[in-house]
Design a protein around this motif. Structure first.
Motif, PDB file in Angstrom:
ATOM      1  N   ARG A 155     -51.384 -36.033  16.210  1.00 23.07           N
ATOM      2  CA  ARG A 155     -52.878 -36.104  15.832  1.00 23.07           C
ATOM      3  C   ARG A 155     -52.937 -36.623  14.354  1.00 23.07           C
ATOM      4  N   LEU A 156     -52.054 -36.043  13.487  1.00 26.72           N
ATOM      5  CA  LEU A 156     -52.355 -36.858  12.025  1.00 26.72           C
ATOM      6  C   LEU A 156     -51.862 -38.192  12.183  1.00 26.72           C
ATOM      7  N   ALA A 157     -50.658 -38.395  12.744  1.00 29.10           N
ATOM      8  CA  ALA A 157     -50.242 -39.856  12.793  1.00 29.10           C
ATOM      9  C   ALA A 157     -51.184 -40.874  13.310  1.00 29.10           C
ATOM     10  N   LYS A 158     -51.942 -40.483  14.398  1.00 34.51           N
ATOM     11  CA  LYS A 158     -53.037 -41.422  14.796  1.00 34.51           C
ATOM     12  C   LYS A 158     -53.934 -41.460  14.013  1.00 34.51           C
ATOM     13  N   ALA A 159     -54.402 -40.559  13.262  1.00 35.91           N
ATOM     14  CA  ALA A 159     -55.532 -40.643  11.957  1.00 35.91           C
ATOM     15  C   ALA A 159     -55.025 -41.901  11.158  1.00 35.91           C
ATOM     16  N   PHE A 160     -53.910 -41.669  10.943  1.00 37.73           N
ATOM     17  CA  PHE A 160     -53.402 -42.809   9.947  1.00 37.73           C
ATOM     18  C   PHE A 160     -53.200 -44.206  10.649  1.00 37.73           C
ATOM     19  N   ASN A 161     -53.599 -44.452  11.649  1.00 41.83           N
ATOM     20  CA  ASN A 161     -53.524 -45.490  12.606  1.00 41.83           C
ATOM     21  C   ASN A 161     -51.962 -45.842  12.957  1.00 41.83           C
ATOM     22  N   PHE A 176     -52.306 -37.320  22.117  1.00 48.58           N
ATOM     23  CA  PHE A 176     -52.175 -38.285  20.771  1.00 48.58           C
ATOM     24  C   PHE A 176     -50.991 -38.958  20.699  1.00 48.58           C
ATOM     25  N   THR A 177     -50.387 -39.396  21.930  1.00 51.92           N
ATOM     26  CA  THR A 177     -49.209 -40.092  21.932  1.00 51.92           C
ATOM     27  C   THR A 177     -49.670 -41.283  22.620  1.00 51.92           C
ATOM     28  N   ASP A 178     -48.859 -42.460  22.421  1.00 53.59           N
ATOM     29  CA  ASP A 178     -49.154 -43.744  23.047  1.00 53.59           C
ATOM     30  C   ASP A 178     -48.282 -43.906  24.058  1.00 53.59           C
ATOM     31  N   GLN A 179     -47.034 -43.458  23.924  1.00 54.25           N
ATOM     32  CA  GLN A 179     -46.029 -43.738  25.007  1.00 54.25           C
ATOM     33  C   GLN A 179     -45.238 -42.595  24.929  1.00 54.25           C
ATOM     34  N   MET A 180     -44.719 -41.959  26.229  1.00 53.83           N
ATOM     35  CA  MET A 180     -43.761 -40.945  25.987  1.00 53.83           C
ATOM     36  C   MET A 180     -42.602 -41.145  26.771  1.00 53.83           C
ATOM     37  N   TYR A 181     -41.459 -40.586  26.467  1.00 54.75           N
ATOM     38  CA  TYR A 181     -40.159 -40.818  27.094  1.00 54.75           C
ATOM     39  C   TYR A 181     -39.544 -39.422  27.505  1.00 54.75           C
ATOM     40  N   GLN A 182     -38.748 -39.212  28.737  1.00 53.05           N
ATOM     41  CA  GLN A 182     -38.070 -38.127  28.844  1.00 53.05           C
ATOM     42  C   GLN A 182     -36.819 -38.157  28.105  1.00 53.05           C
TER      43      GLN A 182
END
Lengths: 317, 317
Positions: A155-161, A176-182
């Motif tokens: 969430r915070l990382a997203k705020a920093f773009n 708040f993730t753009d992409q997830m991996y297993q």
């Protein structure tokens, strides 16, 4: 009721508990050794969860509830506790804010070269050329373990773009993730992030999860951050990755051996930042823990069973 | 067309310009002294805006446009430029991201005691007691000057769940502030923030705006941050406020005299963090400036007048 605590909080919190629960007796000690003589009379025990043994549990004949002011429960004598039917709750959930702030703080410390500026100040040196500092903006962070803590970092990382990638068991997308991996896709994930932060707990699955081949896959200017558990990677693997410049920096708050021995190479490697397992420890730690205690104590008094963070003693979490 | 630059960017940016504008000639030098012999043939000048004189402007007989890769224009010979009808644009707007990241970075550095941990690492010392660290969460930040930069600081502070107060001319509420004050209400504002950050420029209104009485009003554990201009407060006022513990720390990136003289007391005061006017300087500074140049150059070629950051030479901004 007698609430025995092997944790001695600040006056402010002591007063707060007395105001909230004037009919109950709170006895605070600095450790179990000091508290032990009252254990037989205690109805409730407040502890960090590292000072109990089966013997102590058997002494505590009136004990009905153990409030563990921590998330780790690996040092709890669960068999003895379960046998006596004692309720156990913990402080899960209070770590995400300080640990996410720690992560942002340390990423900024490294890319903004704050250590250089501290050194320049020590030398009374006004120097603005010959080096460059970076930004979080536009960079990619990869989070190993997107649960409560990893989600708050995201969430915070997203705020920093930042671009936010994550790894967890399911690989399911998080808010708040753009992409997830297993976990099985980790080799596809590792070449992408500028910052790789692990919040993974120590389990059979995660122990020595990262080996040499994984560091080979990372960006050579990647910054690796471990705030989960020290056995995610063997010390010698990480040292070799740093020395051969497979990654550019490691920020380490957890270690295979804690306290980190004073002759350990990590202390002196220029590209390593060491902190003493402190990422979750701020002046808000006990106030937030006692908030959970307070709510659970109201529930305890009401005789309800809707506790916050009630531990399933069978499963151990 | 000949584009003369007294700034030499990285190879990457030089190649980018050549690819985008293959028919134009870009000549890059490290400073005006080296570039000067080409000035008479230059159609466009790229500069930080500190190396022009009326004489140089008169030599540059073909010059139609000056792109200033900075926000400050106080060293530009505007009369000579205006007389020749030369277009001036600047790089306003590129500062907000690095300056907001700097602010968060430094607030975290101080409250999370990162200097202590660097020192402990130097000593191979694993120490977790005898001190406490803080959080941004729940704290109050007060921003003097809520414009583009202050607004970006406010946005990030909100992401950290801080309470955001601001001061500007109008006192009008900003998207990311909880409460705004007019400059005339500053005495009502000052007792509230845990962090007070100034991004104010130097004007007749802001010069020595903060005096002893203002520091008397601040919280005794307030952290004061100046990334605007050094003449917001007299050095001796700030030193006195720190020594008498009216505030707990000052983070200073700008100074009455720059470079800060090597014998200045700021360097050695434990509760002062000095950086060399660097809050806006990251490796993204020139890429973002050249982005503005690139867009304006397209407009210039099209003969339109819709420039980004066109300077009104009458007003000087």
């Amino acid at each position: 009721m007698l609430i025995l605590s092997t944790i001695k909080p600040k006056e402010e919190l002591i007063n707060k508990m007395n105001t909230l629960f004037p009919k109950d007796e709170f006895h605070y000690y600095r450790n179990m050794e000091e508290a032990q003589h009252e254990l037989k009379n205690a109805d409730i025990l407040i502890t960090y969860g590292e000072d109990l043994t089966p013997e102590l549990v058997s002494i505590a004949s009136k004990l009905k509830w153990i409030m563990v002011m921590s998330a780790g429960l690996d040092q709890m004598p669960f068999d003895a506790i379960q046998e006596k039917g004692i309720l156990v709750t913990n402080a899960r959930g209070i770590h995400k804010i300080p640990m996410a702030e720690y992560t942002i703080s340390m990423m900024l410390q490294v890319i903004k070269q704050n250590k250089r500026f501290i050194e320049q100040q020590n030398q009374h040196l006004w120097k603005r050329t010959g080096f460059q500092t970076g930004e979080l903006f536009g960079k990619t962070i990869g989070i190993l373990g997107v649960g409560a803590i990893g989600g708050e970092i995201a969430r915070l990382a997203k705020a920093f773009n930042m671009k936010v990638l994550g790894v967890n068991r399911s690989g399911k997308l998080h808010e708040f993730t753009d992409q997830m991996y297993q976990v099985s896709e980790i080799e596809e994930f590792l070449p992408k992030p500028d910052f790789i932060v692990s919040v993974l707990p120590s389990t059979d699955e995660t122990k020595y999860l990262l080996s040499e081949k994984h560091f080979n896959l990372m960006k050579s200017d990647a910054i690796f951050i471990n705030i989960g558990r020290g056995d995610l990677v063997k010390d010698e693997v990480l040292i070799e990755a740093l020395k051969s410049k497979k990654i550019s920096h490691a920020i380490l708050d957890v270690f295979e051996q804690e306290p980190l021995p004073s002759d350990h190479p990590f202390w002196d490697i220029e590209q390593v930042t060491v902190t003493p397992h402190f990422s979750s420890k701020t002046d808000m730690y006990l106030p937030r823990s006692f908030d959970i205690f307070e709510k659970n104590f109201q529930i305890f008094k009401q005789g309800s069973n809707e506790y916050i963070n009630k531990i399933d003693l069978e499963r151990g979490y």
